[in-house]
Design a protein around this motif. Structure first.
Motif, PDB file in Angstrom:
ATOM      1  N   ASP A 176       0.702  -9.200   3.616  1.00  0.00           N
ATOM      2  CA  ASP A 176      -0.092  -8.284   2.789  1.00  0.00           C
ATOM      3  C   ASP A 176      -0.735  -8.977   1.590  1.00  0.00           C
ATOM      4  O   ASP A 176      -1.616  -8.418   0.946  1.00  0.00           O
ATOM      5  N   THR A 219      -4.047  -7.086   1.824  1.00  0.00           N
ATOM      6  CA  THR A 219      -4.154  -6.129   0.719  1.00  0.00           C
ATOM      7  C   THR A 219      -4.609  -6.779  -0.583  1.00  0.00           C
ATOM      8  O   THR A 219      -5.506  -6.281  -1.261  1.00  0.00           O
ATOM      9  N   ARG A 232       0.832  -1.207   0.000  1.00  0.00           N
ATOM     10  CA  ARG A 232       0.000   0.000   0.000  1.00  0.00           C
ATOM     11  C   ARG A 232       0.865   1.254   0.000  1.00  0.00           C
ATOM     12  O   ARG A 232       0.532   2.240  -0.653  1.00  0.00           O
TER      13      ARG A 232
END
Length: 336
Positions: free
Chosen positions: A99, A103, A40
């Motif tokens: 992640d 994400t 991110r």
């Protein structure tokens, strides 16, 4: 200099209208994409993974360009049995980063995109020695870094110098994977804990078990300790594969049929490792060697992939790789 030349050639192919011709000549029917982290805050991680923006873009681009996103088994089966000129994309993630779930999974869900995560035993057990994360943390947190094994002191007060220095040390390790162990004194002197980085970045056992239950997810092996297998003797290389598969199967209570070779370059794995992977009971093994899958009967234990991410990756560069432009450029530059 070579990276700049590549980017110029990618852009030239795009505006010259040569892409369709290059696609016909150099792009295959399938592409196995390789990711690591999906970040991110791409810049704060020194742009070492794939940004969320690029990840979302490429999923949209694949759909628009007619690539069907399927799992690895489906891809290989259709290449062997479906004569129609359809194109398939397979999404793979190496190492088991946290992640990938926090994400990437929500984005993958929105796109109904299946994916494979290749996990080394040492990541969830916290025994991995992720030298690449140690180096990144060194350069992120300091404006001056001395790499004792190289005999070099880097002055890196800004982002560009930090990213450049990290890239240089990484390239030094990749020239000889025995050098990774030579970084340990530098990490110790800096008070940097690789175990703590395992905790910060990799899925733990509970999280991995949960991920394995996801309907879009498959879990593959990535060896026990993430070594360059070609640097090991036969017994050790075989043990790395089998111990990892046994660990994952016991943890997840399901078969683990697919493998990714750590590092995956020609110098890190070859015919010997392909034989060992088959002998260990895997169905496929992927490398990091660039390329499309074009043969209806490819080598299932030496599958090429197309890497995504890093400091110099862009939308144009990704499209060039998918359309065969990079393969054409590599041929032009005399690379295999």
């Amino acid at each position: 200099m070579k990276q700049l030349l590549k980017r110029s050639l990618f852009e030239a192919a795009s505006w010259s209208g040569l892409t369709p011709a290059l696609r016909r000549m150099f792009a295959g029917r399938a592409a196995i994409l390789m990711f690591h982290e999906i970040q991110r805050d791409h810049r704060s991680e020194l742009m070492t993974g794939t940004s969320v923006e690029l990840f979302e873009y490429l999923l949209k681009w694949l759909r628009q360009e007619g690539w069907e996103i399927v799992d690895l088994e489906t891809c290989l089966e259709r290449l062997a049995t479906d004569p129609r000129p359809r194109r398939y994309a397979v999404l793979t993630f190496d190492d088991g980063y946290r992640d990938n779930v926090s994400t990437a999974v929500p984005i993958l869900e929105r796109n109904n995109a299946p994916f494979m995560v290749y996990v080394p035993t040492g990541a969830p057990t916290r025994t991995l020695q992720p030298w690449w994360l140690g180096l990144r943390e060194l350069f992120r947190s300091r404006d001056t870094v001395t790499i004792d094994a190289m005999g070099i002191r880097f002055s890196c007060p800004d982002f560009e110098k930090k990213a450049s220095a990290l890239r240089k040390v990484g390239e030094w390790v990749h020239e000889d994977y025995h050098r990774a162990a030579m970084l340990v004194p530098t990490f110790s002197k800096a008070g940097l804990s690789l175990s703590a980085l395992n905790d910060a970045y990799f899925l733990d056992e509970d999280e991995l078990q949960s991920l394995a239950q996801h309907p879009l997810a498959s879990i593959g092996g990535h060896t026990d300790s993430h070594p360059a297998l070609a640097c090991l003797d036969v017994l050790s290389a075989r043990s790395e594969m089998i111990a990892n598969r046994n660990y994952l199967e016991k943890l997840l209570q399901r078969p683990v049929q697919h493998l990714a070779y750590p590092y995956g370059t020609a110098g890190a794995c070859g015919p010997r490792e392909e034989h060992l992977a088959k002998e260990a009971g895997f169905s496929t093994a992927v490398t990091t060697r660039h390329g499309h899958v074009s043969d209806c009967k490819p080598n299932h234990f030496g599958l090429p992939r197309i890497g995504v991410g890093g400091q110099s990756d862009t939308r144009a560069a990704f499209e060039a790789r998918m359309n065969g432009v990079q393969s054409a450029v590599q041929m032009l530059l005399g690379r295999t």
